[in-house]
Motif scaffolding. Structure first.
Motif, PDB file in Angstrom:
ATOM      1  N   GLU A   1       7.359   4.619   3.136  1.00 38.21           N
ATOM      2  CA  GLU A   1       8.457   4.103   3.953  1.00 38.21           C
ATOM      3  C   GLU A   1       9.661   3.776   3.062  1.00 38.21           C
ATOM      4  OE1 GLU A   1       7.341   1.875   7.330  1.00 38.21           O
ATOM      5  OE2 GLU A   1       9.020   0.487   7.170  1.00 38.21           O
TER       6      GLU A   1
ATOM      7  N   SER B   1       8.425   8.734  10.195  1.00 36.85           N
ATOM      8  CA  SER B   1       9.213   7.739   9.456  1.00 36.85           C
ATOM      9  C   SER B   1      10.664   8.178   9.323  1.00 36.85           C
ATOM     10  CB  SER B   1       8.630   7.514   8.055  1.00 36.85           C
ATOM     11  OG  SER B   1       7.419   6.811   8.147  1.00 36.85           O
TER      12      SER B   1
ATOM     13  N   PHE C   1      12.135  -3.232   0.302  1.00 36.31           N
ATOM     14  CA  PHE C   1      11.984  -1.868  -0.199  1.00 36.31           C
ATOM     15  C   PHE C   1      13.199  -1.356  -0.968  1.00 36.31           C
ATOM     16  CE2 PHE C   1       8.815  -1.246   3.456  1.00 36.31           C
ATOM     17  CZ  PHE C   1       7.724  -1.334   2.611  1.00 36.31           C
TER      18      PHE C   1
ATOM     19  N   MET D   1      11.500  -0.513  13.879  1.00 39.38           N
ATOM     20  CA  MET D   1      11.876   0.738  13.209  1.00 39.38           C
ATOM     21  C   MET D   1      10.961   1.021  12.017  1.00 39.38           C
ATOM     22  SD  MET D   1      14.480   1.799  14.905  1.00 39.38           S
ATOM     23  CE  MET D   1      15.600   2.823  13.937  1.00 39.38           C
ATOM     24  N   SER D   2      10.044   0.119  11.743  1.00 40.38           N
ATOM     25  CA  SER D   2       9.174   0.268  10.576  1.00 40.38           C
ATOM     26  C   SER D   2       7.743   0.550  11.012  1.00 40.38           C
ATOM     27  CB  SER D   2       9.207  -1.039   9.767  1.00 40.38           C
ATOM     28  OG  SER D   2       8.161  -1.052   8.813  1.00 40.38           O
ATOM     29  N   LYS D   3       7.111   1.537  10.356  1.00 43.60           N
ATOM     30  CA  LYS D   3       5.691   1.772  10.610  1.00 43.60           C
ATOM     31  C   LYS D   3       4.834   0.783   9.809  1.00 43.60           C
ATOM     32  CE  LYS D   3       4.113   6.181  10.705  1.00 43.60           C
ATOM     33  NZ  LYS D   3       3.878   6.648  12.074  1.00 43.60           N
ATOM     34  N   PHE D   4       5.226   0.574   8.570  1.00 43.66           N
ATOM     35  CA  PHE D   4       4.425  -0.268   7.680  1.00 43.66           C
ATOM     36  C   PHE D   4       4.358  -1.704   8.187  1.00 43.66           C
ATOM     37  CE2 PHE D   4       3.969  -2.738   3.593  1.00 43.66           C
ATOM     38  CZ  PHE D   4       2.667  -2.359   3.333  1.00 43.66           C
ATOM     39  N   PHE D   5       5.453  -2.161   8.819  1.00 44.09           N
ATOM     40  CA  PHE D   5       5.513  -3.556   9.246  1.00 44.09           C
ATOM     41  C   PHE D   5       5.276  -3.744  10.745  1.00 44.09           C
ATOM     42  CE2 PHE D   5       8.429  -4.265   5.412  1.00 44.09           C
ATOM     43  CZ  PHE D   5       7.423  -4.872   4.665  1.00 44.09           C
TER      44      PHE D   5
ATOM     45  N   SER E   1       0.844  -1.185   0.000  1.00 44.75           N
ATOM     46  CA  SER E   1       0.000   0.000   0.000  1.00 44.75           C
ATOM     47  C   SER E   1       0.890   1.249   0.000  1.00 44.75           C
ATOM     48  CB  SER E   1      -0.939  -0.024   1.195  1.00 44.75           C
ATOM     49  OG  SER E   1      -0.205   0.054   2.383  1.00 44.75           O
TER      50      SER E   1
ATOM     51  N   LEU F   1      12.310   7.486  12.553  1.00 47.94           N
ATOM     52  CA  LEU F   1      12.560   6.044  12.709  1.00 47.94           C
ATOM     53  C   LEU F   1      13.810   5.618  11.939  1.00 47.94           C
ATOM     54  CD1 LEU F   1       9.121   4.191  12.493  1.00 47.94           C
ATOM     55  CD2 LEU F   1      10.669   4.294  14.444  1.00 47.94           C
TER      56      LEU F   1
ATOM     57  N   THR G   1       1.502   3.522   2.146  1.00 50.28           N
ATOM     58  CA  THR G   1       2.344   3.696   3.332  1.00 50.28           C
ATOM     59  C   THR G   1       3.660   2.946   3.174  1.00 50.28           C
ATOM     60  OG1 THR G   1       0.344   3.846   4.653  1.00 50.28           O
ATOM     61  CG2 THR G   1       2.400   3.474   5.845  1.00 50.28           C
ATOM     62  N   GLY G   2       3.585   1.772   2.567  1.00 52.09           N
ATOM     63  CA  GLY G   2       4.806   1.011   2.307  1.00 52.09           C
ATOM     64  C   GLY G   2       5.738   1.779   1.380  1.00 52.09           C
TER      65      GLY G   2
ATOM     66  N   PRO H   1      -4.425  -0.427   9.780  1.00 50.55           N
ATOM     67  CA  PRO H   1      -3.972   0.955   9.949  1.00 50.55           C
ATOM     68  C   PRO H   1      -3.823   1.682   8.606  1.00 50.55           C
ATOM     69  CG  PRO H   1      -2.236  -0.621  10.602  1.00 50.55           C
ATOM     70  CD  PRO H   1      -3.468  -1.410  10.322  1.00 50.55           C
ATOM     71  N   PHE H   2      -3.470   0.937   7.544  1.00 49.93           N
ATOM     72  CA  PHE H   2      -3.253   1.566   6.242  1.00 49.93           C
ATOM     73  C   PHE H   2      -4.209   0.919   5.237  1.00 49.93           C
ATOM     74  CE2 PHE H   2       0.885   0.957   8.484  1.00 49.93           C
ATOM     75  CZ  PHE H   2       0.857   2.194   9.110  1.00 49.93           C
TER      76      PHE H   2
ATOM     77  N   ARG I   1       3.138  11.790   9.625  1.00 49.45           N
ATOM     78  CA  ARG I   1       3.636  10.412   9.478  1.00 49.45           C
ATOM     79  C   ARG I   1       5.010  10.399   8.804  1.00 49.45           C
ATOM     80  NH1 ARG I   1      -1.426   6.728   7.302  1.00 49.45           N
ATOM     81  NH2 ARG I   1      -2.935   7.359   8.855  1.00 49.45           N
TER      82      ARG I   1
END
Lengths: 390, 390
Positions: free
Chosen positions: A66, A94, A221, B217-221, A60, A97, A62-63, B237-238, A90
């Motif tokens: 990131e 990120s 990623f 450290m990841s929001k997506f995961f 998605s 992070l 968000t991925g 969430p996404f 957000r």
């Protein structure tokens, strides 16, 4: 029974795009896939208006956001981030992070940081690694009208320019290469009008060089790996979401058949008709005209209208779904997606239903006048049926 | 024209599952979505055979594997990883990227590390944070038959047990809670027979507690964030990939209608028929019987058969796609997916086509005998039409 999904994504999807998903499963290591992916990648270049590399991620938005961070931001890097809503917030999280130091340029909800304040940040933080800009803040309906200028600043200061164009690309103007965007991120379910589940990125030569020389901590990623796989084999390194590749392929064909210029013009026209129509109903937009979005229309509720009750009646009785507000704006605004398939039908049906709900819930509204004004402002759509150049 | 996709994923997908994708787009913040997601999450619990939390990620399997690493592995952690093929190798690389110290237990391609060597690693590295096990090495067709024993060791030594069950779950035995798996990872396009683009995880209470106290450290995961969103709102969430949620919903219904026990039995029966049939054609499996996979059948080529020429004829003339080998095994083996929709039709059509291609390419094969033996070994499928308990 089908609803009109007038939220800021996922959007309504045409039957042509939906039906593309049920093509039989093929091997993602076959020549059939090579051709499909090549056509998507080349089409994506035209959508991004770039000759640089494009990447499709099975994730998605968000991925992909990131991915834009983990590929470029390294511990200690200063990163300029205008924050004027949920998605800027957000982004800054990120960046933290990833070990970066966000240089925030904040603006109240419904407003945008000025270009002067952004320029000042460049001047104060001359070693900044990157500037990350949410082009269109989905949570507030604010668009940044000076993206081109930010690109010039990024070029002048040698800063990487990353555009979060998730609710923007395909519906508003962003010639990525010309405006100097190094990473541009969008996804399938917004202005490209495909179902959710994929994201698309463009990667400038400068960004690619950095990533290749400084691989990210993520395998999934690693954008340069995707680019290498595409160059060598026209494949993705990991299993792609085939049905969504079929869908985005068809959606991109539709974009190219329409042409980017006409498509943007259609979005602008529909957005303007929405703003004028809502105004005629006595509703106030959250955002001043100069920075208001052409893809997400944020409207303040009249004092006596309850968010949940309003959206429930609109959804259940009129089968039209709109979105509420985020955070501090919850209960104060509703948001209408003006994206993708948006046409006079979507605008008129939504506006008329909103007017009817307001009336049924005790507001005094002039429906006739609003419909007349909206119809007037939709008129330019007719000329868009022909190529703009004729 | 449709092909039989007999690769180790993506697999053939039933029309019922494919057609589920074209349901109209809905808001992912609506009650319709809440119901859809609840049914998926509860069904997933039955597939994983756990009462613990499940998570659905809009990403391919590689993304979910990365999630399993970034959620649990912290810099300096010792992590036990049996490596006996491509996917174990990738796991060890991901663990290194996360700052972990992989304790490798290696075995040659086509073999598996012994349970004794794994136990020895637990004994030598008593503080190891986790053990990451590829249940079924898709690149070689090796399955680990002592997963239950590994779970007991993990419990004894206080080590987190992560199962990469990507090409395994839904086709072979893995009662996650009973065998003490803390994180189990699978994805949509393998034994669950949905299209690619989603992955599913189960998360034990112990794993969840660690993640909540040590956010990744990841929001997506961030798996705990998905669990919280599900608990509070039955939402992700996404933005979720709606068409694939529809597809996995239908695919899980099909799994539950069949029942996990019968489903595993069907996979085992078809796999055995494949092994016996290929043997009757004079072909040798790569893997010894004790550790051979029930979902990925790896077969050595006869000396004079060229990989590309063989697979090309199979694909073009017989419309059956099988996979080649990875890395050192490229050109030496072909791999047949025995997953998901696998039935006597898939086995017989594939075996017969393979036999015909071998014959056409100059091999001496006894097709009659192979078909008779294969048919014989498919016979137990008939009793699976009835519930196993009757």
């Amino acid at each position: 029974m089908r609803k009109l999904v007038m939220i800021p994504g996922p959007t309504n999807v045409s039957d042509r795009v939906m039906n593309a998903m049920i093509s039989p499963i093929i091997s993602h290591r076959s020549s059939d896939f090579h051709q499909l992916y090549s056509e998507i990648a080349e089409g994506a270049q035209q959508v991004f208006e770039t000759t640089d590399d494009t990447v499709v991620l099975t994730s998605s938005g968000t991925g992909a956001i990131e991915a834009s961070v983990v590929n470029l931001v390294r511990p200690g890097d200063e990163v300029i981030v205008p924050v004027f809503g949920e998605f800027g917030q957000r982004l800054s999280e990120s960046i933290e992070l990833a070990g970066g130091k966000p240089i925030l340029i904040e603006a109240p909800l419904g407003e945008a940081p000025t270009i002067d304040s952004i320029e000042e940040a460049f001047e104060k933080h001359k070693g900044a690694k990157a500037v990350y800009v949410v082009c269109n803040e989905t949570s507030t309906g604010v668009r940044i009208p000076w993206l081109k200028h930010i690109g010039e600043l990024a070029s002048k200061y040698g800063t990487l320019f990353v555009a979060d164009a998730v609710s923007y690309l395909g519906g508003d103007e962003l010639p990525v290469e010309q405006w100097g965007v190094d990473l541009c991120v969008t996804c399938s379910q917004k202005c490209l009008a495909a179902p959710p589940g994929l994201s698309l990125l463009s990667v400038s030569k400068k960004a690619r060089k950095f990533i290749e020389e400084n691989p990210p901590m993520s395998k999934f990623f690693d954008l340069s790996n995707y680019i290498r796989f595409y160059e060598r084999k026209k494949e993705t390194p990991f299993t792609p979401s085939l049905p969504l590749y079929r869908a985005i392929h068809e959606a991109i064909l539709l974009v190219l058949e329409e042409g980017m210029e006409r498509r943007v013009q259609r979005h602008k026209t529909c957005a303007n008709a929405f703003y004028q129509g809502f105004k005629a109903l006595g509703l106030k937009p959250l955002v001043e005209e100069e920075i208001r979005s052409n893809t997400v229309i944020a409207i303040r509720y009249p004092q006596n209208i309850d968010d949940k009750r309003f959206r429930k009646m609109l959804d259940e009785e009129f089968r039209i779904t709109v979105a509420g507000g985020f955070g501090d704006l919850a209960g104060k605004i509703f948001r209408v997606g003006c994206m993708g398939e948006i046409s006079s039908h979507h605008v008129l049906a939504t506006l008329s239903a909103v007017a009817s709900v307001l009336k049924l819930q005790g507001e005094t509204v002039n429906i006739d006048e609003a419909l007349r004004i909206t119809t007037d402002h939709l008129r330019p759509l007719k000329s868009l049926q022909q190529p703009l150049s004729t």
